[in-house]
Design a protein around this motif. Structure first.
Motif, short mmCIF file in Angstrom:
data_model
loop_
_atom_site.label_atom_id
_atom_site.label_comp_id
_atom_site.label_asym_id
_atom_site.label_seq_id
_atom_site.Cartn_x
_atom_site.Cartn_y
_atom_site.Cartn_z
N LYS A 104 0.84 -1.20 0.00
CA LYS A 104 0.00 0.00 0.00
C LYS A 104 0.88 1.25 0.00
CE LYS A 104 -3.97 -2.10 2.03
NZ LYS A 104 -5.25 -1.69 1.57
N ARG A 105 0.62 2.09 -0.95
CA ARG A 105 1.42 3.29 -1.16
C ARG A 105 1.39 4.23 0.06
NH1 ARG A 105 0.06 7.94 -4.46
NH2 ARG A 105 2.02 8.92 -4.98
N TYR A 106 0.22 4.45 0.62
CA TYR A 106 0.09 5.35 1.75
C TYR A 106 0.90 4.86 2.95
CZ TYR A 106 -2.06 8.10 5.46
OH TYR A 106 -2.25 8.92 6.52
N THR A 107 0.93 3.56 3.17
CA THR A 107 1.70 3.00 4.28
C THR A 107 3.19 3.23 4.07
OG1 THR A 107 0.02 1.30 4.57
CG2 THR A 107 2.11 0.94 5.65
N TYR A 108 3.65 3.10 2.85
CA TYR A 108 5.06 3.36 2.56
C TYR A 108 5.42 4.82 2.81
CZ TYR A 108 6.25 -1.23 0.76
OH TYR A 108 6.53 -2.56 0.66
N VAL A 109 4.48 5.72 2.53
CA VAL A 109 4.75 7.14 2.76
C VAL A 109 4.97 7.41 4.24
CG1 VAL A 109 3.74 9.46 2.68
CG2 VAL A 109 3.50 7.95 0.73
N TRP A 110 4.02 7.00 5.09
CA TRP A 110 4.20 7.35 6.50
C TRP A 110 5.24 6.48 7.19
CZ3 TRP A 110 2.99 4.12 10.54
CH2 TRP A 110 2.04 3.13 10.33
N VAL A 123 7.22 4.66 -3.58
CA VAL A 123 6.05 5.55 -3.71
C VAL A 123 6.13 6.34 -5.00
CG1 VAL A 123 4.98 7.62 -2.71
CG2 VAL A 123 5.60 5.71 -1.24
N LYS A 182 3.43 5.70 -8.54
CA LYS A 182 2.51 6.74 -8.99
C LYS A 182 1.87 6.42 -10.31
CE LYS A 182 3.81 11.30 -7.50
NZ LYS A 182 4.32 12.51 -7.91
#
Length: 112
Positions: free
Chosen positions: A58-64, A108, A112
């Motif tokens: 999951k992209r959002y998890t990698y961001v945070w 991330v 995209k």
């Protein structure tokens, strides 16, 4: 760097931290001033939250999680500076946190 390599780098850094910290504080160099569960609770517990999202990609998890890795980077710098006997553990923590940070950000960006 392609997307699978960046994800592998991030996961290697993540699981490296997840294995290093309990070994370091629980077995290799436990603190004489406090029980082992205190540093383990503060250091390992935050790493457990992103586990499912990282494994699912999951992209959002990698961001945070990339932001979370900076806490471990700062911790490693502090420990390397203050504990010369445990410097190699701290340097290893720094390397794993950089791997997690860089791998997550590249993942991330490529996803995209």
């Amino acid at each position: 760097m392609n997307i699978s390599l960046s994800r592998s780098t991030a996961l290697t850094g993540y699981f490296g931290l997840l294995c290093l910290l309990p070994l370091w504080y629980g077995w290799l160099a436990p603190s004489e001033n406090m029980p082992a569960y205190i540093p383990l609770g503060f250091l390992v517990t935050p790493l457990l939250f992103p586990l499912a999202g990282l494994l699912r990609g999951k992209r959002y998890t990698y961001v945070w999680t990339s932001y979370l890795s900076m806490i471990y980077f700062a911790h490693g710098i502090g420990e390397a500076y203050t504990l010369p006997d445990e410097r190699w553990y701290a340097v290893t923590e720094i390397v794993f946190s950089i791997m997690l940070f860089a791998g997550a950000l590249i993942y991330v960006r490529k996803k995209k």
